[in-house]
Design a protein around this motif. Structure first.
Motif, short mmCIF file in Angstrom:
data_model
loop_
_atom_site.label_atom_id
_atom_site.label_comp_id
_atom_site.label_asym_id
_atom_site.label_seq_id
_atom_site.Cartn_x
_atom_site.Cartn_y
_atom_site.Cartn_z
N PRO A 185 0.79 -1.28 -0.26
CA PRO A 185 0.04 -0.14 0.09
C PRO A 185 0.70 1.36 -0.04
O PRO A 185 0.33 2.29 -0.26
CB PRO A 185 -0.76 -0.11 1.23
CG PRO A 185 -0.29 -0.85 2.24
CD PRO A 185 0.77 -1.88 1.28
N ASP A 186 2.29 1.13 0.35
CA ASP A 186 3.00 2.28 0.45
C ASP A 186 4.56 1.86 0.20
O ASP A 186 4.85 0.74 0.38
CB ASP A 186 2.73 3.16 1.45
CG ASP A 186 2.82 2.48 2.74
OD1 ASP A 186 3.66 1.60 2.79
OD2 ASP A 186 2.09 2.65 3.66
N ASP A 187 5.24 3.10 0.03
CA ASP A 187 6.73 2.54 -0.05
C ASP A 187 7.54 1.84 1.19
O ASP A 187 8.24 1.02 1.08
CB ASP A 187 7.53 3.81 -0.47
CG ASP A 187 7.25 4.28 -2.00
OD1 ASP A 187 7.15 3.53 -2.69
OD2 ASP A 187 7.33 5.37 -2.00
N GLY A 188 6.63 2.18 2.27
CA GLY A 188 7.33 1.59 3.50
C GLY A 188 6.98 0.12 3.85
O GLY A 188 7.73 -0.77 3.89
N THR A 206 0.97 4.18 -3.83
CA THR A 206 1.57 5.45 -3.08
C THR A 206 0.39 6.55 -2.98
O THR A 206 -0.62 6.39 -3.57
CB THR A 206 2.62 5.89 -3.86
OG1 THR A 206 3.30 7.14 -3.25
CG2 THR A 206 2.22 6.55 -5.27
N LYS A 207 0.83 7.42 -1.77
CA LYS A 207 -0.11 8.36 -1.54
C LYS A 207 0.23 9.56 -1.96
O LYS A 207 1.39 9.99 -1.95
CB LYS A 207 -0.24 8.54 0.05
CG LYS A 207 -0.97 7.06 0.57
CD LYS A 207 -1.09 7.17 2.01
CE LYS A 207 -1.80 6.09 2.83
NZ LYS A 207 -1.86 6.36 4.20
N VAL A 208 -0.53 10.48 -2.85
CA VAL A 208 -0.08 11.53 -3.26
C VAL A 208 -1.02 12.52 -2.62
O VAL A 208 -2.24 12.43 -2.63
CB VAL A 208 -0.21 11.72 -4.87
CG1 VAL A 208 0.98 10.69 -5.46
CG2 VAL A 208 -1.40 11.18 -5.39
N ARG A 209 -0.70 13.93 -2.50
CA ARG A 209 -1.35 15.12 -2.01
C ARG A 209 -1.97 15.69 -3.08
O ARG A 209 -1.37 16.25 -3.99
CB ARG A 209 -0.66 16.00 -0.96
CG ARG A 209 -1.48 17.11 -0.39
CD ARG A 209 -0.83 17.76 0.67
NE ARG A 209 -0.29 16.56 1.86
CZ ARG A 209 -1.00 16.43 2.75
NH1 ARG A 209 -2.24 16.80 2.95
NH2 ARG A 209 -0.58 15.57 3.64
N ILE A 215 -4.35 10.98 -1.90
CA ILE A 215 -5.06 10.22 -2.73
C ILE A 215 -4.28 8.98 -2.95
O ILE A 215 -2.84 9.32 -3.31
CB ILE A 215 -5.43 10.79 -3.98
CG1 ILE A 215 -6.21 12.08 -3.91
CG2 ILE A 215 -6.28 9.77 -4.76
CD1 ILE A 215 -7.49 11.93 -3.03
N VAL A 216 -4.52 7.97 -2.99
CA VAL A 216 -3.78 6.52 -3.22
C VAL A 216 -3.84 6.37 -4.81
O VAL A 216 -4.90 6.45 -5.51
CB VAL A 216 -4.24 5.40 -2.55
CG1 VAL A 216 -3.68 4.04 -2.92
CG2 VAL A 216 -4.31 5.51 -1.02
N ARG A 217 -2.65 6.28 -5.25
CA ARG A 217 -2.48 6.00 -6.47
C ARG A 217 -1.64 4.61 -6.89
O ARG A 217 -0.79 4.40 -5.94
CB ARG A 217 -1.74 7.02 -7.20
CG ARG A 217 -2.31 8.44 -7.41
CD ARG A 217 -3.55 8.26 -8.57
NE ARG A 217 -4.16 9.48 -8.47
CZ ARG A 217 -3.85 10.90 -9.04
NH1 ARG A 217 -2.76 10.96 -9.39
NH2 ARG A 217 -4.89 11.83 -8.83
N LEU A 218 -1.73 4.11 -8.03
CA LEU A 218 -0.82 2.77 -8.65
C LEU A 218 0.30 3.43 -8.86
O LEU A 218 0.53 4.16 -9.81
CB LEU A 218 -1.56 1.96 -9.43
CG LEU A 218 -0.74 0.76 -9.98
CD1 LEU A 218 -0.78 0.00 -8.77
CD2 LEU A 218 -1.63 -0.04 -10.99
N GLU A 243 -8.88 2.35 0.20
CA GLU A 243 -8.56 3.11 -0.84
C GLU A 243 -7.85 2.30 -1.91
O GLU A 243 -7.73 2.35 -3.37
CB GLU A 243 -7.87 4.39 -0.57
CG GLU A 243 -8.80 5.22 0.14
CD GLU A 243 -10.03 5.66 -0.54
OE1 GLU A 243 -10.01 6.16 -1.58
OE2 GLU A 243 -11.22 5.63 0.03
N CYS A 244 -6.73 1.45 -1.58
CA CYS A 244 -6.06 0.97 -2.59
C CYS A 244 -6.70 -0.06 -3.01
O CYS A 244 -6.44 -0.50 -4.38
CB CYS A 244 -4.74 0.17 -1.62
SG CYS A 244 -3.32 -0.84 -2.30
#
Length: 321
Positions: A185-188, A206-209, A215-218, A243-244
């Motif tokens: 769901p994220d880089d972490g 990834t999450k972008v602002r 917002i969650v994006r692929l 969201e993912c």
């Protein structure tokens, strides 16, 4: 010259009330090498604990372990009281099994004044007395950040285990096992787990602002037509996973499932994932958790799409290290 295996040690396993079912499962995996022991968990009129360790004198020279669950701050003190007492009973060795390290996600300061409570709890556990056999071993599963090993002092030996092998075994049992793709769901989460999935294709969200919203994006990878399994260490409200899932479905995923080692789910947030109608059934085919958070396991028993992958066998093995 081959190394000679040491004979298995016999372990006296104590446990918190929440962990009784898990303790029974651990003992069943090693019936001749683990004996369950009891503690009288009582309280005085003012609410402070009144605790008695049964068979204390018989523990001298024995290997002892305690299976803990810090499911609420109120339980930490009474369990720490036992954890600090057991090594002082002239035991041969002491092992603390804390499957879920609850403050692990509060491991850093973002501005002056933040309190990194992961460090606080690690310091508390680092003060467990040394037993006759040496420092206490602390077994923790999928701690939020591996660098947290450096929060523990030299007086204890933290052993970091993972529940991922349980997931991989379950994935091999799926009818579409050859079509599974792992998503983070994220880089972490990718940094934390990607090396454990060398034989799988992976995708990363990834999450972008965007304005005031995140917002969650692929970010990378292909999901079209695949059974995509989202992997993370823990879930709280579940918002990121939801969201993912929406992003993966919008990009053509044939099916989406999720795995987290620690199903924390405060305020019954697991209800967001239960199969109550066609929309919810189509959202997550499976949601796998372990029994590291026993209160959650009891709450969502037999509720689709949840399946519990037990840590019992892994814990039994860890007690022999």
């Amino acid at each position: 010259m081959a190394m000679v295996k040491s004979p298995k040690k016999h372990v006296n396993l104590f446990y918190s009330l929440d962990c009784q079912e898990l303790a029974n499962k651990v003992a069943s995996h090693s019936q001749t090498n683990i004996t369950l022991q009891n503690i009288k968990w009582r309280s005085f009129a003012d609410g402070f604990p009144n605790i008695f360790i049964n068979n204390a004198e018989e523990l001298r020279g024995q290997h002892v372990a305690f299976l803990a669950s810090f499911s609420s701050p109120a339980q930490v003190f009474e369990q720490l009281s036992v954890i600090y007492a057991l090594p002082r009973l002239f035991v041969a060795s002491f092992t603390l099994v804390l499957p879920f390290f609850p403050t692990g996600s509060f491991e850093r300061m973002e501005e002056e004044g933040d309190v990194a409570t992961a460090f606080t709890l690690a310091r508390m556990l680092s003060n467990i007395p040394i037993s006759r056999g040496g420092p206490t071993s602390i077994v923790i599963y999928d701690i939020h950040a591996l660098q947290e090993r450096f929060y523990f002092g030299d007086e204890v030996l933290p052993l970091f285990e993972t529940g991922i092998p349980l997931l991989k075994q379950r994935l091999l049992q799926l009818p579409d096992a050859d079509n599974v793709v792992i998503a983070f769901p994220d880089d972490g989460a990718w940094k934390r787990f990607h090396k454990l999935f060398d034989n799988y294709s992976v995708v990363v969200c990834t999450k972008v602002r965007e304005g005031d919203k995140r917002i969650v994006r692929l970010k990378e990878g292909h999901v079209s037509g695949h059974h995509v399994v989202i992997v993370d260490d823990l879930v709280q409200s579940g918002g990121t996973l939801i969201e993912c899932q929406k992003v993966l479905a919008a990009n053509g995923a044939g099916k989406v499932s999720a795995y987290v080692t620690h199903g924390v789910f405060p305020n019954q947030s697991w209800l967001r994932f239960t199969h109550t109608d066609e929309a919810s059934k189509n959202a997550f085919a499976y949601f796998w958790i372990t029994d590291s958070c026993p209160v959650t396991v009891k709450a969502l028993a037999n509720q689709a799409p949840f399946e519990v992958l037990s840590l019992a066998g892994s814990i039994a093995d860890a007690l022999q290290i």
